[in-house]
Design an enzyme around this catalytic site. Structure first.
Site, PDB file in Angstrom:
ATOM      1  N   GLN A   1      61.259  32.101  24.770  1.00  0.00           N
ATOM      2  CA  GLN A   1      62.590  31.558  25.038  1.00  0.00           C
ATOM      3  C   GLN A   1      62.707  30.929  26.415  1.00  0.00           C
ATOM      4  O   GLN A   1      63.552  31.295  27.222  1.00  0.00           O
ATOM      5  CB  GLN A   1      63.644  32.656  24.903  1.00  0.00           C
ATOM      6  CG  GLN A   1      63.849  33.140  23.499  1.00  0.00           C
ATOM      7  CD  GLN A   1      64.757  32.217  22.719  1.00  0.00           C
ATOM      8  OE1 GLN A   1      65.734  31.713  23.241  1.00  0.00           O
ATOM      9  NE2 GLN A   1      64.444  31.988  21.468  1.00  0.00           N
ATOM     10  N   ASP A   2      61.814  29.999  26.714  1.00  0.00           N
ATOM     11  CA  ASP A   2      61.887  29.226  27.954  1.00  0.00           C
ATOM     12  C   ASP A   2      61.508  29.997  29.207  1.00  0.00           C
ATOM     13  O   ASP A   2      61.691  29.485  30.300  1.00  0.00           O
ATOM     14  CB  ASP A   2      63.294  28.652  28.174  1.00  0.00           C
ATOM     15  CG  ASP A   2      63.501  27.393  27.366  1.00  0.00           C
ATOM     16  OD1 ASP A   2      62.502  26.886  26.848  1.00  0.00           O
ATOM     17  OD2 ASP A   2      64.637  26.937  27.259  1.00  0.00           O
ATOM     18  N   SER A   3      61.043  31.221  29.072  1.00  0.00           N
ATOM     19  CA  SER A   3      60.609  31.862  30.315  1.00  0.00           C
ATOM     20  C   SER A   3      59.192  31.382  30.641  1.00  0.00           C
ATOM     21  O   SER A   3      58.497  30.828  29.789  1.00  0.00           O
ATOM     22  CB  SER A   3      60.676  33.378  30.206  1.00  0.00           C
ATOM     23  OG  SER A   3      60.011  33.839  29.079  1.00  0.00           O
TER      24      SER A   3
END
Lengths: 381, 600
Positions: free
Chosen positions: B217-219
């Site tokens: 999730q975009d980390s």
């Protein structure tokens, strides 16, 4: 064997359906029994556990996709087809059970004999569409001297709508009370108020009334478009008059529907209204490209119709019938509910969820529902 | 015949409008009329508008005459050799500025090869549709427009060298990136805006892969060794200000070590750091609630208290203390005067911020994410040549967002760092990705930028080839250290007895209505009760009248003020908010009664 399963609570259509299928593929008795056992297990597995918060789950199932819906609501403006309110506004209107639908519409299915040819369909469509006097007239003139309205007819429109002059006269006579309707030799229709006190104002009023006078068709149906769905023609209509449309013999009464829930309930009964709610809600959700399990919609529809009347989820509808004062007050217009409760000295038994959240007690749901009762031998208290 | 308006005022009429408008334009071009004058012929209403006012939006365009651009090869050559400047182009009437209304009368060609006789102007370049920050995004024409917007927005939040005199400034919430670098993949705006003088990011080696689920999730994953070498390290500055105010009656604030007699005196340890002048010295480390500037103020209501209070006329404590949850080192102390001549003291704290889990990073393409894990380099995958990525970026961030520019930048960055040059990434006139690939191939790398990687932990070869390259990454100003928030117990509101709000005041985190619904949906009845127990109270209820009874703990006696002591009185537990509701109902003349019933 079949009855045994039915008696144990498996729905009859399921059991019979399975047995029929099984016999078709020639299963043995033992195999059928195995299948039925499996069916019973699957069916009972699908039961909702006692204490499941179905109401909140349903609300969340609508609420979460609802937030995505608000943004793309009026994207359909300017489409040539019938413009029907969709998206969140329609869903709100539906669940509030508003009696005035913002865009009333009907899907009119036709009797088999009329669905093949475009020509036939157009003819039926013209039968259904409400025609007003304005549409078949080309000019309304007020004759100030004779104090009468003189109307020139539009022959072309009349031919398109299959209307004869005689029919128009007849419709005007029954539609306009207290008016003398005559036709002059040159075809002009003359309307004259029959009241003794004639004045110009009356004539003006008459002209405006005459314009809107009903000539033929089904009242309230303002616009129709025939559309081909699959290999048959269906008429989409804007405006709704279920009773009127169903009375036409060309219409297939078993499939024709309106988007007005109250009208459906009135004409076809409460079960039809329930189906209509489910159908309409699903239509909105599908249209938005969302996916909500039907059972949530069915649950709402059940709630709205189980009293035999269509009730919205509003303070005057279902929510207003809650037993708890606190629950009602926490929904809408709290002051009104509290004052009314105070006037009659209502007692809130604190039986449901919100009340217990307010007083901070365990809610009677899920793990808070069951309680342990110990039976003690020789208990001394 | 048409009306003529000058600066929205009617000035007269003309017969031949076309000729008049042309005359105005020609006169402007030869310098008879001011260069700032724009003329517009409204064909619908047949009016001519001349405008010379301030505040109009005007943009430059190349003048076209008879289908020929007035800007010739000769001019461009001269421009390149810096023989002429923009100013000269304007004075030579090669370029003129149009406002929004004159634009309506113009026929503007987008490129030189589509010029016809009818065209009046030529666009300078497709780049001018982009603004200053947006032009800083390389290969922007390969990306999606919404992402481009986000990309330019995140650039404004990046940490960098925002001003070279930052050491003598007192900006609120300022941060300085320790080792800012100039981007490898550049656009023309980097030169125009002198970006190299105030860069706001660093060139990092990235690998496009997942790593143990820590970059969901975009980390992103950071290389711990890189972080320890100084990657994305920054310093956060926070100034504290106080002033010696003057009050009516000749009373003044006093900056100094507060006297013990004053009202609201803190503990001696809180004042331990300030010196005799009441101000802390640079270099001292401070934590929350430490006094950095000692100050006392005169009593708030002078006079009326004097007669009754023994502690009459005592001064109040009004020192400046370090904010809740903050630590830092005193960086600079400034003692000066403000415009009114009051003594003004400013103290700036500094805090070193090495990147930690939860800090926000972004590329220039609207791809932002927080750090999910900081992994030692030994555990990270490495290439055949032994290169370990500084940062691992999740491939799931790409398909739905379609930021092709992000990928091209990686490629261009790789070519740039191998060849030792700065690839041109200016939108619409960038180096083509095809040529970049060929160049990359010539360096002995795979043309597509992918490389064979080996698992850092096991040493095994990874099955898939991984896209590895260099790109410019920015650290954004949102840091967990400024946002982390938790509370066990603490201050409560007076009215509702519920926890107060706000991180800075040590408040609680609200479990709101929708969160409550989640607990209900899960049937987590007792957990829900526990979460709402923050304002739990025990009330004694008279069973006879259902109103509040009194429990006298001193005499261990319960009684109802209405029914006396000989009634059954029992304690119940409920939320104070509900008790408040009942009280408010009573205030309205409604008398709610509680009927008790044993739960079991």
């Amino acid at each position: 064997m079949i009855d045994e399963y039915i008696n144990r609570g498996v729905p009859e259509p399921l059991v019979r359906g399975l047995v029929k299928e099984a016999e078709d593929v020639k299963l043995t008795k033992a195999e059928i029994k195995k299948a039925l056992d499996r069916l019973e297990n699957e069916y009972k597995d699908a039961y909702i556990s006692p204490g499941e918060a179905i109401g909140v789950i349903t609300a969340e199932s609508f609420g979460e996709p609802g937030t995505q819906m608000t943004l793309n609501t009026f994207h359909f403006a300017g489409v040539a087809e019938l413009n029907v309110t969709l998206g969140l506004p329609r869903l709100i209107e539906l669940f509030d059970a508003r009696s005035n639908v913002s865009t009333p519409a009907m899907e009119i299915y036709l009797d088999k004999a009329y669905t093949k040819e475009n020509k036939d369909v157009k003819k039926v469509a013209s039968l259904i569409k409400e025609t007003k006097f304005r549409e078949v007239a080309s000019e309304f003139v007020i004759n100030v001297l004779k104090l009468q309205v003189e109307v020139t007819l539009n022959k072309k429109n009349m031919a398109d709508l299959h209307i004869t002059e005689a029919k128009i006269l007849e419709a005007l006579q029954s539609g306009l009370k207290g008016v003398v309707v005559k036709q002059s030799k040159d075809g002009i229709i003359v309307l004259k108020p029959s009241s003794v006190e004639e004045d110009l104002k009356e004539v003006y009023k008459l002209r405006e009334k005459a314009k809107e006078c009903f000539i033929k068709g089904v009242k309230k149906i303002s616009y129709v478009i025939p559309i081909k769905i699959g290999n048959e023609f269906v008429i989409l209509a804007s405006g709704s008059n279920l009773a009127g449309v169903l009375s036409l013999k060309e219409v297939d009464a078993t499939r024709t529907i309106t988007n007005n829930i109250h009208e459906t309930a009135e004409v076809l009964g409460i079960d039809a209204a329930r189906e209509a709610i489910i159908y309409e809600a699903e239509k909105v959700i599908k249209n938005q490209g969302l996916d909500i399990d039907v059972r949530h919609i069915m649950f709402i529809a059940d709630l709205m119709t189980n009293t035999g009347k269509v009730k919205g989820i509003t303070r005057s509808g279902i929510t207003g019938e809650k037993e708890s004062v606190l629950a009602r007050a926490s929904f809408e217009t709290p002051i009104k509910h509290i004052i009314n409760a105070a006037l009659v000295g209502e007692i809130d038994p604190l039986d449901s969820v919100i009340e217990n959240v307010i007083v901070n007690q365990p809610i009677p749901l899920g793990t808070g529902l069951p309680s342990l009762v110990a039976k003690m031998k020789n208990a001394r208290i | 015949m048409a009306d003529v308006y000058l600066n929205e005022k009617f000035v007269g009429e003309v017969q031949d409008t076309q000729a008049f408008v042309k005359q105005v334009r020609d006169d402007r071009r030869i310098g008879k009329l001011p260069e700032t004058l724009n003329v517009f012929f409204d064909e619908v209403n047949r009016d001519v508008y001349l405008d010379n006012t301030k505040g109009r939006c005007r943009r430059p365009l190349i003048i076209v005459e008879d289908g020929e651009s007035k800007l010739t090869q000769e001019h461009t050559k001269k421009l390149q050799n810096r023989e002429i400047k923009w100013k000269d182009l304007i004075s030579q009437k090669i370029i003129e500025y149009l406002d929004a209304s004159e634009e309506e009368n113009s026929y503007i060609a987008l490129s030189e090869n589509e010029l016809t006789k009818d065209h009046t102007h030529l666009e300078i370049g497709p780049n001018i549709i982009l603004g200053i920050t947006t032009s800083l995004v390389p290969y922007a024409n390969y990306g999606q427009s919404t992402r481009l917007n986000r990309g330019s927005k995140t650039q404004k939040q990046s940490l960098g060298l925002y001003a070279s005199n930052y050491l003598i400034r007192m900006d609120t919430d300022a941060s300085i990136l320790h080792y800012p670098q100039r981007p490898i993949t550049r656009s023309f705006m980097h030169d125009i805006a002198a970006y190299d003088q105030h860069p706001a990011g660093q060139n990092v080696t990235i690998a496009l892969m997942s790593y143990k689920g820590y970059n969901m999730q975009d980390s992103i994953i950071l290389n711990k060794d890189s972080v320890q070498r100084g990657l994305a390290r920054s310093t956060f500055f926070r100034p504290y200000t106080t002033e010696e105010l003057r009050y009516a009656g000749g009373l003044v604030d006093e900056i100094g070590i507060p006297n013990k007699e004053i009202k609201g005196y803190r503990s001696e340890t809180d004042y331990r750091l300030i010196e005799e002048d009441g101000i802390i010295a640079p270099g001292i480390e401070v934590k929350e609630d430490d006094v950095i500037i000692g100050k006392t103020s005169p009593p708030r209501f002078l006079g009326d208290l004097e007669e009754f209070s023994i502690a009459a006329n005592v001064r109040r404590e009004s020192s400046t203390v370090v904010n809740h949850g903050e630590i830092g080192t005193v960086d600079m102390v400034l003692v000066t005067e403000n415009q009114e001549g009051n003594k003004l003291v400013q103290v700036r704290l500094r805090h070193l911020r090495a990147p930690e889990v939860g800090d926000k990073f972004a590329s220039r393409h609207g791809q932002k994410g927080v750090v999910g894990a900081i992994v030692p380099a030994v555990d990270l995958p490495f290439t055949t040549s032994g290169i370990v990525p500084d940062l691992i970026f999740s491939p799931h961030s790409l398909p739905s967002r379609m930021t092709i520019s992000h990928l091209i930048e990686v490629l261009a960055g790789k070519v740039g760092s191998l060849s030792g040059r700065y690839p041109e990434g200016t939108s619409f006139s960038s180096e083509s990705p095809e040529l970049l690939r060929k160049e990359l191939f010539s360096f002995g790398f795979r043309e597509d930028g992918k490389e064979k990687l080996y698992n850092g932990i096991t040493g095994e070869e990874l099955e898939a080839t991984i896209f590895v390259g260099n790109m410019y990454y920015m650290r954004l100003k949102h840091m967990v250290a400024n946002k982390i928030h938790a509370r066990a117990s603490g201050r409560i509101q007076l009215l509702t007895r519920q926890p107060i709000e706000g991180r800075a005041r040590g408040g609680g985190l609200r479990l709101g209505e929708m969160e409550k619904d989640c607990f209900v949906a899960h049937g987590a009845s007792l957990l829900l009760k526990e979460r709402f127990d923050s304002d739990r109270t025990v009330l004694y209820i008279c069973e006879q009248c259902g109103m509040l009874a009194v429990y006298d703990a001193y005499k261990n006696r319960k009684f109802c003020p209405r029914c006396g002591g000989n009634v059954e009185i029992n304690p119940i537990e409920l939320s104070y908010a509900f008790k408040l509701l009942l009280d408010e109902l009573r205030a309205l003349g409604i008398s709610p009664r509680l009927k008790l019933k044993s739960k079991y």
